[in-house]
Design an enzyme around this catalytic site. Sequence first.
Site, PDB file in Angstrom:
ATOM      1  N   GLU A   1      71.594  34.227  39.687  1.00 46.71           N
ATOM      2  CA  GLU A   1      73.067  35.285  40.156  1.00 46.71           C
ATOM      3  C   GLU A   1      74.474  35.117  39.206  1.00 46.71           C
ATOM      4  OE1 GLU A   1      73.430  35.726  44.323  1.00 46.71           O
ATOM      5  OE2 GLU A   1      71.515  36.343  44.670  1.00 46.71           O
TER       6      GLU A   1
ATOM      7  N   SER B   1      69.580  42.721  37.607  1.00 50.75           N
ATOM      8  CA  SER B   1      68.271  42.401  39.179  1.00 50.75           C
ATOM      9  C   SER B   1      67.349  43.546  38.303  1.00 50.75           C
ATOM     10  CB  SER B   1      69.049  42.308  40.490  1.00 50.75           C
ATOM     11  OG  SER B   1      67.318  42.600  41.014  1.00 50.75           O
TER      12      SER B   1
ATOM     13  N   HIS C   1      67.650  36.478  40.860  1.00 51.17           N
ATOM     14  CA  HIS C   1      67.651  36.041  41.741  1.00 51.17           C
ATOM     15  C   HIS C   1      67.064  34.392  41.493  1.00 51.17           C
ATOM     16  CE1 HIS C   1      69.401  39.708  43.265  1.00 51.17           C
ATOM     17  NE2 HIS C   1      68.683  40.032  42.824  1.00 51.17           N
TER      18      HIS C   1
END
Length: 280
Positions: free
Chosen positions: A205, A136, A178
């Site tokens: 993801e 992330s 994401h």
Amino acid sequence: MCPSPVPDGVDRGWIIPIGGGEEKESNPQILKRFVDLCGGDAADIVVLPTASRLVETGERYEALFSGLGAARVTTIDFDTRRDCNEPSRLERIAQASGIFMTGGNQLRLSTIVGGTPVAKLIRLRNAEGVHVAGTSAGASFISEHMIAFGEEGPTAVAGGVRLAPGLGLTNRFIIDQHFRERDRMGRLMTALAYNPFAVGLGLDEDTAAFIGPDNVLEVEGSGGITVLDASDISFTSMDVVDEGQPVSMLGLVLHQLVAGNTFHLSTRQASAGRLARQKR
């Protein structure tokens, strides 16, 4: 900010951006492959949870990597830039065979770690063969050009993304994470309109790009990686449209990669990889 030069006779360590939300319990294939790369039952991993404000983030990854067989896992947090000068923390990073940066807010990484002895040491260790992964926010921070924030949506929009300096392990790509889940195609295209040299990597993801020392990207995980190649763009209107207006980009190449596919960051060639063999 440039990547450290690779010493003669040494292979650069793998660079592993993860799109966030990686599977941690039932089938943690991404984290397991990272541990295996770092030495398996001899792996020595340092977890950097600086991007996160949650105290338990580092502890959770310590438990995960230990459960996957790593010999030694240590969390080292940096709350201030002064922390990044502490000799004992630098020494611990210098001992590691793998470095893992957690999710959170990538601007915490860039403002606390960027430009410090820690950032310099991570670049140096990667050039010397140490593997560096980030999930992330940690993934976004890996490259030289980092997406700090931007607007969601499918269309490139002038002013729709803000870039900041990242760690600088490579200047070959710009990461967004994401990707499918948060509809980030437009902001990655906008980032490439600013900087057509780089390859855009949009990571879903539970999906990772394992990038070896030969600059070949291998896909791991349950989602996809959207590769945007702007090297042959014939026209962009970025320099003439007003902020907030859609941007024309002609000649942009898109590849959708899944586990088994590869992409060569130097030649810009995508390959079906082992999936091609399965169709025979």
